[in-house]
Design a protein around this motif. Structure first.
Motif, PDB file in Angstrom:
ATOM      1  N   ASP A 153       0.826  -1.214   0.000  1.00 45.45           N
ATOM      2  CA  ASP A 153       0.000   0.000   0.000  1.00 45.45           C
ATOM      3  C   ASP A 153       0.853   1.254   0.000  1.00 45.45           C
ATOM      4  OD1 ASP A 153      -2.468  -1.547   0.566  1.00 45.45           O
ATOM      5  OD2 ASP A 153      -1.395  -1.959   2.419  1.00 45.45           O
ATOM      6  N   CYS A 154       2.061   1.118   0.520  1.00 40.75           N
ATOM      7  CA  CYS A 154       2.926   2.290   0.657  1.00 40.75           C
ATOM      8  C   CYS A 154       4.363   1.918   0.313  1.00 40.75           C
ATOM      9  CB  CYS A 154       2.854   2.826   2.088  1.00 40.75           C
ATOM     10  SG  CYS A 154       3.706   4.385   2.304  1.00 40.75           S
ATOM     11  N   VAL A 155       4.993   2.721  -0.548  1.00 43.19           N
ATOM     12  CA  VAL A 155       6.357   2.450  -0.981  1.00 43.19           C
ATOM     13  C   VAL A 155       7.260   3.616  -0.583  1.00 43.19           C
ATOM     14  CG1 VAL A 155       7.835   1.827  -2.926  1.00 43.19           C
ATOM     15  CG2 VAL A 155       5.395   1.281  -3.001  1.00 43.19           C
ATOM     16  N   PHE A 156       8.326   3.299   0.141  1.00 41.69           N
ATOM     17  CA  PHE A 156       9.338   4.305   0.475  1.00 41.69           C
ATOM     18  C   PHE A 156      10.533   4.076  -0.447  1.00 41.69           C
ATOM     19  CE2 PHE A 156       6.832   3.930   4.256  1.00 41.69           C
ATOM     20  CZ  PHE A 156       6.829   5.191   4.834  1.00 41.69           C
ATOM     21  N   PHE A 157      11.025   5.154  -1.035  1.00 40.32           N
ATOM     22  CA  PHE A 157      12.247   5.080  -1.831  1.00 40.32           C
ATOM     23  C   PHE A 157      13.340   5.819  -1.063  1.00 40.32           C
ATOM     24  CE2 PHE A 157       8.943   4.540  -5.042  1.00 40.32           C
ATOM     25  CZ  PHE A 157       9.452   3.454  -5.755  1.00 40.32           C
ATOM     26  N   ALA A 158      14.488   5.168  -0.909  1.00 37.20           N
ATOM     27  CA  ALA A 158      15.542   5.740  -0.055  1.00 37.20           C
ATOM     28  C   ALA A 158      16.901   5.627  -0.716  1.00 37.20           C
ATOM     29  CB  ALA A 158      15.559   4.996   1.284  1.00 37.20           C
ATOM     30  N   SER A 159      17.673   6.715  -0.659  1.00 37.04           N
ATOM     31  CA  SER A 159      19.071   6.620  -1.087  1.00 37.04           C
ATOM     32  C   SER A 159      19.856   7.812  -0.551  1.00 37.04           C
ATOM     33  CB  SER A 159      19.207   6.535  -2.618  1.00 37.04           C
ATOM     34  OG  SER A 159      19.261   7.798  -3.234  1.00 37.04           O
ATOM     35  N   GLY A 160      21.174   7.763  -0.733  1.00 35.42           N
ATOM     36  CA  GLY A 160      21.982   8.944  -0.506  1.00 35.42           C
ATOM     37  C   GLY A 160      21.732   9.914  -1.656  1.00 35.42           C
ATOM     38  N   ILE A 161      22.282  11.119  -1.507  1.00 42.49           N
ATOM     39  CA  ILE A 161      22.206  12.097  -2.595  1.00 42.49           C
ATOM     40  C   ILE A 161      23.573  12.140  -3.264  1.00 42.49           C
ATOM     41  CG2 ILE A 161      21.913  14.554  -3.147  1.00 42.49           C
ATOM     42  CD1 ILE A 161      19.300  13.089  -2.374  1.00 42.49           C
ATOM     43  N   TYR A 162      23.574  11.923  -4.560  1.00 42.50           N
ATOM     44  CA  TYR A 162      24.817  11.896  -5.318  1.00 42.50           C
ATOM     45  C   TYR A 162      24.688  12.929  -6.443  1.00 42.50           C
ATOM     46  CZ  TYR A 162      24.173   7.497  -2.906  1.00 42.50           C
ATOM     47  OH  TYR A 162      23.862   6.562  -1.951  1.00 42.50           O
ATOM     48  N   PHE A 163      25.524  13.942  -6.383  1.00 44.50           N
ATOM     49  CA  PHE A 163      25.464  15.041  -7.359  1.00 44.50           C
ATOM     50  C   PHE A 163      24.040  15.594  -7.458  1.00 44.50           C
ATOM     51  CE2 PHE A 163      28.863  12.109  -8.833  1.00 44.50           C
ATOM     52  CZ  PHE A 163      29.925  12.881  -8.374  1.00 44.50           C
ATOM     53  N   ASN A 164      23.530  15.926  -6.303  1.00 37.36           N
ATOM     54  CA  ASN A 164      22.232  16.618  -6.167  1.00 37.36           C
ATOM     55  C   ASN A 164      20.989  15.783  -6.451  1.00 37.36           C
ATOM     56  OD1 ASN A 164      23.363  19.070  -5.382  1.00 37.36           O
ATOM     57  ND2 ASN A 164      23.741  19.635  -7.511  1.00 37.36           N
ATOM     58  N   THR A 165      21.154  14.489  -6.625  1.00 33.55           N
ATOM     59  CA  THR A 165      19.954  13.694  -6.893  1.00 33.55           C
ATOM     60  C   THR A 165      20.029  12.314  -6.236  1.00 33.55           C
ATOM     61  OG1 THR A 165      18.449  12.946  -8.635  1.00 33.55           O
ATOM     62  CG2 THR A 165      20.807  12.763  -9.085  1.00 33.55           C
ATOM     63  N   PHE A 166      18.898  11.637  -6.221  1.00 38.31           N
ATOM     64  CA  PHE A 166      18.850  10.275  -5.692  1.00 38.31           C
ATOM     65  C   PHE A 166      19.656   9.341  -6.601  1.00 38.31           C
ATOM     66  CE2 PHE A 166      15.394  12.188  -3.482  1.00 38.31           C
ATOM     67  CZ  PHE A 166      15.198  11.448  -2.335  1.00 38.31           C
ATOM     68  N   HIS A 167      19.973   8.171  -6.070  1.00 34.83           N
ATOM     69  CA  HIS A 167      20.719   7.190  -6.855  1.00 34.83           C
ATOM     70  C   HIS A 167      19.972   6.890  -8.154  1.00 34.83           C
ATOM     71  CE1 HIS A 167      22.726   3.321  -7.800  1.00 34.83           C
ATOM     72  NE2 HIS A 167      23.722   3.851  -7.105  1.00 34.83           N
ATOM     73  N   ARG A 168      20.726   6.770  -9.210  1.00 38.38           N
ATOM     74  CA  ARG A 168      20.130   6.577 -10.533  1.00 38.38           C
ATOM     75  C   ARG A 168      19.178   5.377 -10.588  1.00 38.38           C
ATOM     76  NH1 ARG A 168      21.574   6.704 -16.337  1.00 38.38           N
ATOM     77  NH2 ARG A 168      22.939   8.434 -15.949  1.00 38.38           N
ATOM     78  N   SER A 169      19.557   4.287  -9.911  1.00 33.26           N
ATOM     79  CA  SER A 169      18.730   3.073  -9.934  1.00 33.26           C
ATOM     80  C   SER A 169      17.339   3.346  -9.374  1.00 33.26           C
ATOM     81  CB  SER A 169      19.397   1.947  -9.138  1.00 33.26           C
ATOM     82  OG  SER A 169      19.504   2.310  -7.782  1.00 33.26           O
ATOM     83  N   LEU A 170      17.292   4.253  -8.403  1.00 33.62           N
ATOM     84  CA  LEU A 170      16.027   4.587  -7.770  1.00 33.62           C
ATOM     85  C   LEU A 170      15.154   5.424  -8.710  1.00 33.62           C
ATOM     86  CD1 LEU A 170      15.962   5.448  -4.061  1.00 33.62           C
ATOM     87  CD2 LEU A 170      14.661   6.852  -5.610  1.00 33.62           C
ATOM     88  N   MET A 171      15.784   6.394  -9.359  1.00 35.04           N
ATOM     89  CA  MET A 171      15.041   7.217 -10.319  1.00 35.04           C
ATOM     90  C   MET A 171      14.549   6.349 -11.477  1.00 35.04           C
ATOM     91  SD  MET A 171      15.020  10.202  -8.954  1.00 35.04           S
ATOM     92  CE  MET A 171      14.694  11.532 -10.107  1.00 35.04           C
ATOM     93  N   ASP A 172      15.366   5.380 -11.873  1.00 35.87           N
ATOM     94  CA  ASP A 172      14.983   4.474 -12.966  1.00 35.87           C
ATOM     95  C   ASP A 172      13.735   3.678 -12.602  1.00 35.87           C
ATOM     96  OD1 ASP A 172      17.043   5.326 -14.491  1.00 35.87           O
ATOM     97  OD2 ASP A 172      18.295   3.539 -14.248  1.00 35.87           O
ATOM     98  N   VAL A 173      13.731   3.129 -11.391  1.00 37.67           N
ATOM     99  CA  VAL A 173      12.578   2.335 -10.957  1.00 37.67           C
ATOM    100  C   VAL A 173      11.321   3.198 -10.910  1.00 37.67           C
ATOM    101  CG1 VAL A 173      11.533   1.147  -8.991  1.00 37.67           C
ATOM    102  CG2 VAL A 173      13.821   0.575  -9.687  1.00 37.67           C
ATOM    103  N   ILE A 174      11.448   4.381 -10.331  1.00 32.35           N
ATOM    104  CA  ILE A 174      10.271   5.267 -10.253  1.00 32.35           C
ATOM    105  C   ILE A 174       9.758   5.557 -11.667  1.00 32.35           C
ATOM    106  CG2 ILE A 174       9.431   7.559  -9.592  1.00 32.35           C
ATOM    107  CD1 ILE A 174      11.455   7.509  -7.281  1.00 32.35           C
TER     108      ILE A 174
END
Ligand SMILES: Cc1cc2nc3c(=O)[nH]c(=O)nc-3n(C[C@H](O)[C@H](O)[C@H](O)COP(=O)(O)O)c2cc1C
Length: 152
Positions: free
Chosen positions: A46-67
């Protein structure tokens, strides 16, 4: 009963993983390491949390890809991050993407995390000792409010 999952990438010092563990423990969420499973199955959550460090001002690429590949169809989604320096809202681009992908965006939580990238290593890094116990407590409290009254 609401079911939550925390999908994460934590590559620098495993700082974000500390947040992930605190949150998962508090709200009884499953966890998925994106570096081991790049195509997590969100069915049944029902609820999804996406978590990562910030690398060059953005979330990890793998996370952005999944979203970017996911159709949320109104599913609740939130963001968690750790960063070396808190001087801007790092969550905004990912939040926009979540909304574009049809998520019911539930907000973000960010705190500092030990950063020894590049030249910072020479001075022993910044944000030493973070995330600390207070950071972890705040992250867990955010998660509780994000999933709302449905948590057992
Ligand atoms: C390659 C790289 C780039 C980074 N870029 C930023 C940045 O743009 N802004 C920031 O505040 N922190 C930056 N950091 C620091 C990390 O966001 C911070 O240390 C974070 O806690 C790392 O999380 P992790 O240990 O879960 O990977 C960077 C770290 C690395 C290794």
């Amino acid at each position: 009963m609401s079911k939550a999952v925390v999908i994460y990438a934590s590559v620098h010092h495993r700082n974000t993983l500390k947040l992930v563990r605190a949150v998962a423990e508090r709200i009884h969420a499953d966890t998925v390491d994106l570096l081991r499973d790049a195509l997590p199955d969100l069915t049944g959550y029902d609820c999804v949390f996406f978590a990562s460090g910030i690398y060059f001002n953005t979330f990890h690429r793998s996370l952005m890809d999944v979203i970017g590949r996911t159709a949320f169809d109104g599913k609740r989604a939130c963001l968690l991050y750790t960063c070396g320096l808190r001087y801007r809202d790092y969550a905004r681009p990912a939040a926009r993407l979540l909304v574009r992908q049809g998520a019911a965006y539930g907000g973000s939580f960010g705190c500092r995390g030990l950063d020894t990238y590049g030249m910072l290593k020479r001075i022993g890094g910044i944000a030493k000792g973070h995330p600390n116990q207070t950071d972890l407590e705040r992250a867990a409290a955010f998660a509780v409010s994000a999933v709302g009254e449905h948590i057992p």
